[in-house]
Motif scaffolding. Structure first.
Motif, PDB file in Angstrom:
ATOM      1  N   GLU A  69      -2.678  -4.393  -4.489  1.00 19.97           N
ATOM      2  CA  GLU A  69      -2.061  -3.530  -3.477  1.00 19.97           C
ATOM      3  C   GLU A  69      -1.096  -2.556  -4.142  1.00 19.97           C
ATOM      4  O   GLU A  69      -1.031  -1.369  -3.781  1.00 19.97           O
ATOM      5  CB  GLU A  69      -1.324  -4.379  -2.428  1.00 19.97           C
ATOM      6  CG  GLU A  69      -0.834  -3.560  -1.238  1.00 19.97           C
ATOM      7  CD  GLU A  69      -0.031  -4.392  -0.239  1.00 19.97           C
ATOM      8  OE1 GLU A  69      -0.572  -4.706   0.828  1.00 19.97           O
ATOM      9  OE2 GLU A  69       1.147  -4.716  -0.516  1.00 19.97           O
ATOM     10  N   ALA A  70      -0.363  -3.063  -5.129  1.00 20.51           N
ATOM     11  CA  ALA A  70       0.563  -2.179  -5.851  1.00 20.51           C
ATOM     12  C   ALA A  70      -0.195  -1.127  -6.647  1.00 20.51           C
ATOM     13  O   ALA A  70       0.192   0.051  -6.672  1.00 20.51           O
ATOM     14  CB  ALA A  70       1.471  -3.015  -6.756  1.00 20.51           C
ATOM     15  N   VAL A  71      -1.275  -1.535  -7.291  1.00 20.89           N
ATOM     16  CA  VAL A  71      -2.035  -0.596  -8.113  1.00 20.89           C
ATOM     17  C   VAL A  71      -2.613   0.530  -7.257  1.00 20.89           C
ATOM     18  O   VAL A  71      -2.516   1.723  -7.596  1.00 20.89           O
ATOM     19  CB  VAL A  71      -3.167  -1.344  -8.865  1.00 20.89           C
ATOM     20  CG1 VAL A  71      -4.179  -0.369  -9.442  1.00 20.89           C
ATOM     21  CG2 VAL A  71      -2.574  -2.220  -9.958  1.00 20.89           C
ATOM     22  N   THR A 131       5.481 -13.583  -4.435  1.00 24.47           N
ATOM     23  CA  THR A 131       4.229 -13.784  -3.699  1.00 24.47           C
ATOM     24  C   THR A 131       4.245 -15.144  -3.010  1.00 24.47           C
ATOM     25  O   THR A 131       5.056 -16.014  -3.329  1.00 24.47           O
ATOM     26  CB  THR A 131       2.989 -13.702  -4.619  1.00 24.47           C
ATOM     27  OG1 THR A 131       2.917 -14.882  -5.416  1.00 24.47           O
ATOM     28  CG2 THR A 131       3.029 -12.476  -5.496  1.00 24.47           C
ATOM     29  N   SER A 132       3.327 -15.290  -2.091  1.00 21.16           N
ATOM     30  CA  SER A 132       3.241 -16.539  -1.330  1.00 21.16           C
ATOM     31  C   SER A 132       2.388 -17.578  -2.040  1.00 21.16           C
ATOM     32  O   SER A 132       2.049 -18.600  -1.450  1.00 21.16           O
ATOM     33  CB  SER A 132       2.677 -16.251   0.058  1.00 21.16           C
ATOM     34  OG  SER A 132       1.465 -15.535  -0.031  1.00 21.16           O
ATOM     35  N   ASP A 158       4.952 -10.719  -0.972  1.00 21.66           N
ATOM     36  CA  ASP A 158       3.605 -10.127  -0.976  1.00 21.66           C
ATOM     37  C   ASP A 158       3.616  -8.616  -0.737  1.00 21.66           C
ATOM     38  O   ASP A 158       2.557  -8.035  -0.457  1.00 21.66           O
ATOM     39  CB  ASP A 158       2.703 -10.788   0.086  1.00 21.66           C
ATOM     40  CG  ASP A 158       2.339 -12.229  -0.263  1.00 21.66           C
ATOM     41  OD1 ASP A 158       2.382 -12.591  -1.453  1.00 21.66           O
ATOM     42  OD2 ASP A 158       2.002 -12.998   0.654  1.00 21.66           O
ATOM     43  N   ASN A 159       4.778  -7.994  -0.861  1.00 25.51           N
ATOM     44  CA  ASN A 159       4.869  -6.566  -0.543  1.00 25.51           C
ATOM     45  C   ASN A 159       4.627  -5.716  -1.787  1.00 25.51           C
ATOM     46  O   ASN A 159       5.525  -5.025  -2.285  1.00 25.51           O
ATOM     47  CB  ASN A 159       6.237  -6.257   0.080  1.00 25.51           C
ATOM     48  CG  ASN A 159       6.300  -4.839   0.633  1.00 25.51           C
ATOM     49  OD1 ASN A 159       5.300  -4.119   0.646  1.00 25.51           O
ATOM     50  ND2 ASN A 159       7.477  -4.440   1.071  1.00 25.51           N
ATOM     51  N   GLY A 160       3.411  -5.744  -2.295  1.00 23.32           N
ATOM     52  CA  GLY A 160       3.048  -4.909  -3.433  1.00 23.32           C
ATOM     53  C   GLY A 160       3.210  -3.432  -3.104  1.00 23.32           C
ATOM     54  O   GLY A 160       3.614  -2.631  -3.961  1.00 23.32           O
ATOM     55  N   PHE A 161       2.911  -3.073  -1.871  1.00 20.14           N
ATOM     56  CA  PHE A 161       3.054  -1.678  -1.445  1.00 20.14           C
ATOM     57  C   PHE A 161       4.494  -1.187  -1.595  1.00 20.14           C
ATOM     58  O   PHE A 161       4.746  -0.109  -2.147  1.00 20.14           O
ATOM     59  CB  PHE A 161       2.598  -1.543   0.016  1.00 20.14           C
ATOM     60  CG  PHE A 161       3.132  -0.325   0.679  1.00 20.14           C
ATOM     61  CD1 PHE A 161       2.643   0.927   0.346  1.00 20.14           C
ATOM     62  CD2 PHE A 161       4.158  -0.410   1.618  1.00 20.14           C
ATOM     63  CE1 PHE A 161       3.161   2.079   0.943  1.00 20.14           C
ATOM     64  CE2 PHE A 161       4.677   0.730   2.208  1.00 20.14           C
ATOM     65  CZ  PHE A 161       4.179   1.979   1.872  1.00 20.14           C
ATOM     66  N   GLY A 162       5.433  -1.964  -1.095  1.00 19.36           N
ATOM     67  CA  GLY A 162       6.825  -1.522  -1.109  1.00 19.36           C
ATOM     68  C   GLY A 162       7.368  -1.352  -2.515  1.00 19.36           C
ATOM     69  O   GLY A 162       8.107  -0.393  -2.801  1.00 19.36           O
TER      70      GLY A 162
END
Lengths: 226, 226, 226, 226, 226, 226, 226, 226
Positions: free
Chosen positions: G109-111, G175-176, G206-210
């Protein structure tokens, strides 16, 4: 120079763990795809005689078998074991005391791990404190072991009582058995951490594997010095 | 028949604990009056060469000294030790690794307990992960011990890193050092329970005594069989 | 018509509670000024032979004594008792089993309450599970009572073991004795709520009063029907 | 000598529980396989006229019926009852007061348990405090019983109001009915533990069985002394 | 252009709040120095006929009096009120129902706030559910008000019962009165949020001020349209 | 070879931190004795031009001054700063936006830290969302900075609103200002972690120091490459 | 005048976000119907060259493709990306360090986010602290980036160790991954918030976006001033 | 005499609620069987012109339709409405402001409830604080209503900002929208309870119904006095 790991891109397999820690890297399957577990196992077996994978679903086993056809699945324990040769047997023995029949999956994870790491296990099952005579009857058999792993859910009282009866180090495993104010094993976990029985140390909820590793590391201390 | 305890009315002193458990009963002073601690200590010393009291305030010490004039106070550790003879020295040694200077009171409680129970201690202080080179420099000294006690507050990351470096069983002690979302040591406790380093078991927050007892019970296993 | 209460402005004294509930209203002093407690006590004594106040500080006692000079202070129990006549003695008896010496203030609150409500108490103190032989020695004395109140802090394991040994209803009182992951008695509370010993019911942390009232209400059932 | 239990390997059936505790061992089915429940039931029936299993799924019932063809399934209560003879009827009666229709499965578990243990039940359903006149109308019927079990979810206020109206011991059962900040029954549990109504003791969330056992143990006290 | 605030450096005084919100900015004293509170009050009084400060310690009052000599301290309510002219009286009235005498400081904060904002208050104190007849006697007096504020600690059951009796909007204030599993008012807060009585909304623990503001905003709706 | 640390016994001073991390080791005083802080500071100043100590009580300052007479105490910020030369000034600037006057001690800790690490600070104080016009008036001044630190207690809503207005990275600091269901800053912390404003990262409750370090590390990126 | 948003009835699409914040509005799909996501995406693409949607299920993708046929689905990352033109590439680079293979969905998600926002990514996967040599081998590659995002589950120790090794700002993503006392990522979250490594800021579990947005906002600072 | 309820055995239908409370009893379907809901609805319609059922699954609707063929299902709101005549329209209006599109199911529950109880609704959807201009554009439309219901998930910041802009009473509804440290809506709930905006009261997570009832009770106050 050997960096001590193999980089698979999605995983850095820790090939020096057996040398550093006495036991090889163990694969935690939860959150990994079957293909990832398969490739990690394939890589590990080249550096370690034994590969253990925990929290394995049937799909993980199917994938591992593609790479390691002799791998064995322990479905109650949710473990996979593959080996080219057994690890050396360790001295001493581990008493595995559990509170209730519902705790058996966690007990099985500990049994499979202890066996894979070379330990001898003595089981005392369903010896919960609601009928403490069932435990008192086994006091001597437990004291005869080197270390005691105690598995219990609900209020998690068993490790305190066991610790009060014997001289061996006690490793307590809270389980998620229970409901309501059990909060997924939190009640047992807090109970064990607050044990009035001295000499109880605790691992994560349902972590039969971790308790087994700790117990095996203690048995390794009993090896005669080379 | 000896019931294995002496009833003082307000306390049932467990006079058979040394025989049963290998170490004598230890007095937990919190919530007890100085006079109660004094009388329990007076009763215990008749059945055990060593009396240890933890969580002791100065008033507890003053009272104990009335009964046991040779008792010694360890104020940083908050412990009292009185002995008519030392317990036998145990084989092996215990590495006591701590993360920061602020953790020292918990370290001291462990040190005093280990000493009272007959163990040899090797200290590695202020080796927290914010500068991991301070820990890596001590890897061999830690591996040379039989068991490792790791004391850390804040995020409690140190036991995971230590466990990854050595083959010895690791007993982790979370401390209440920190603030805010530390929640009195909860952050460190949860971190240690979830350690990715296999073979870490955990005791209660600030429970240096409990970790020491567990480590000492492991060292007792190294005694040659009679 | 009698409304069943007296309105003092800051308090509505429940003058019909003795008739409705079998025992009179009890004053909870925490958060009340000494003068408020005094006036409530003064009002209650006109409608009930016995006045009990819990969680009383010395200042509350000083104020109550102005109105009720014969009132008695129980400082360890933090209770005040004043009576113009005792309540009738109730049949049966209450076993009051406690885990450790540090739990005594909660035990005392229960003892004072049981006595004020007319019950006979049998004490078994410091019978915690770290040395379970201390409890097993008292099994018959406990079974001979009508109801059992079990007081324990830390992991709160004692009610489970007691419940497994006897046929009497068990009322468990968690105490705030402990530290760290005890979270002010939460560990003991959760342990008791999750007891594997059937027939354990639980009151609030440190609520010796509430357990005593419940036990007394059970003893009242043993009164011969008029 | 009879050890007081039978070891099935995966379970130690407590065959002396009826003698020790007045009621036989009850099987908690959650986490047990149908075959395990069947074998435990088969073993128990040889030592007890009544076998009760709680938290039973249909598969558990199917298995039990293989061993005990006359067993009866109570699907709303999730209980199985098998008996060769009923337990003796106990004196007194148990008022079973519930707050809402959604609480009925927990009520049913209590009803089946009370019936199996020999108690007479008086039901007052859906008498929640949102319309307190529905409860006030039943005050005398409740007071006529020996003990009151109060079942409520959401804020769990009902036991406090009931306790304020009658002289009987009150056993409160929080249920998991609700959502959001109910946290699976935690709101009701905390409410009941903090009840301002004296004489309320509490069991685990959704634990109709436990409240019933406690109530039955109280009714047993009313048996004429032999 | 008027930015609607005055920048004191350490504070931006919201001078347009009265126009925007109907009531002026209120000073929350906790965490502010007496000098800061004094300067904010001095600045506010230039833009609002009434200045209210909550959570005020005596030192805050001493400082405020330097700037506003006519300010009044309400020590039980922990409030300071200064006014150059009263705010206009609002139509309707607010019933302020409280569960116990120990809740009075929170009640007082609400009373002082309601008065400062122009509301008429009808008090019903110590009407907790442990003796529900004390509440039922006041049903009509409560229904005659426009809005009901209910203040309760411990299990916080009172708002549910009140809401079930009347047609008015109910604003519930949990208090921190209680101990143990009360967790500083959490039990009452959760109870109120899960109220089975429709139409209960809740403010923070001990927030008598917030409930009063909400009630006053409702009374403002009853003003005849200009 | 230089091991990169100096072992004082009770502390391993990380003398290579400035080289490794760009900023020197900072002393966390809580839990350390004044003498320990003094010796660590004395050791650090030999390897770094600036020594910063946080969470310092007056006794810590008194001790540090013995070793470093030119050290300066910032009592509101609870910081000590000693320097032989300033760290180089960093490009860019840090907007320090705070919600209320009560948050100022945390703001001050951030200001002192930013200054010690070489950053330029732009303050916008008391711009909380209860009067959002106070914030909107400063939008351009905030956007003109490189990074924004937002400090807020209570519900912690301010970082979300700020993040929605500007393009700069936002570092949020929850404070423990509030009461009741604030749970010591937990409400603000959870609010900030769940911010609907993208690009908000969060530090521990009251951790003005940590936010400042992060902001300074961002400003360091703006240094022209050597 | 352009209000800066488009009102679709069920959504107010923030058409000025790109201008205000440097990056366009991103669609959070959880809780939205596929049709809602489709219409928001259709509206956004008219105002922004790139549309990113996170937490997207396959049904969301199917709907978006109806409006934006060139949209791409990243199923492991659970993201949808559609673009009429790429956003401008940003200077610098982001090191994306992760602890274990199980963390990869969050890493993905981060990538995807970093790529959509114009950033260059350097990945270091499975470098957890259980074998810290795997991380030490990458120290220089990480230091060469501008900012570091560290993703870890279980005890979340990795950000502390990474922060201690490099000078770059570190953004930690818990992460969870884990079980039991991990409590869905809470253990890792608390660990990261309490990091002893200065300069770690944290985003939601789990907030890869943020974390990616924050890192991208930092890279934007490196753009030469126009 | 009419007892004010009808006893169906499994339910006591509160037939006097309309008279007592101004609105009829509402059926909470969760945990009830379809047949139970059908029979309660059948009973209620005889005493109230409108029957509302919340948390209704399709099976509940199918059953209700058997008894009340004209009942209407609102699937997004999960509500059933049946009426023989509408309740009288109430004066004033309710602004229903929501933060995001994902909150719409909770908004719909409020809308259906408000409509059934006779209120006029003004909707302002997706006005979250990440783009606060979307909210500021609606300030006057909101102020023109009598009461404001604000629905928001994630950090729950919207009620604070809304309350700061208008003079109306604000009822806040936290939703469970979010993930990770949102903890099922706990973050939004705590945020709203700690709102710095005076005059915000809060209902349970996802409780659109409860907020609507409270708002309707306020609108009823605006009815001209008979």
């Amino acid at each position: 120079m050997d960096p001590g790991f193999v980089d698979l891109g999605f995983a850095r397999v820790d090939t020096s763990r057996l040398a550093r820690r006495g036991f090889p890297e163990v694969i935690y399957c939860a959150g990994k795809t079957p293909a990832q577990v398969r490739e990690i196992a394939r890589s590990l077996i080249a550096h370690s005689p034994v590969v253990l994978a925990t929290r394995a679903e049937p799909a993980h086993f199917d994938a591992v078998r593609e790479a390691l056809p002799d791998a064995i699945h322990h479905p109650v324990a949710r473990c996979i074991v593959a080996q080219t040769a057994p690890l050396p047997r360790l001295p001493g023995s581990v008493a595995l005391v559990s509170a209730g029949t519902s705790d058996l999956p966690v007990v099985e994870e500990a049994v499979v791990t202890l066996d894979a790491l070379g330990c001898t296990v003595v089981r005392v099952s369903d010896a919960g404190v609601a009928g403490v005579h069932r435990l008192l009857a086994e006091r001597e058999r437990i004291e005869a072991c080197s270390v005691v792993v105690v598995v219990a859910g609900m209020e998690g009282a068993l490790p305190s009582v066991v610790a009060g009866l014997v001289s061996r180090p006690v490793i307590a495993v809270p389980t998620s058995i229970g409901y309501g104010a059990n909060f997924g094993g939190l009640a047992a976990l807090l109970g064990m951490l607050n044990s009035c029985g001295s000499g109880v140390s605790v691992v994560n909820i349902d972590n039969g594997f971790g308790a087994a590793w700790s117990a095996a590391a203690i048995c390794r201390l009993l090896l005669p010095k080379a």
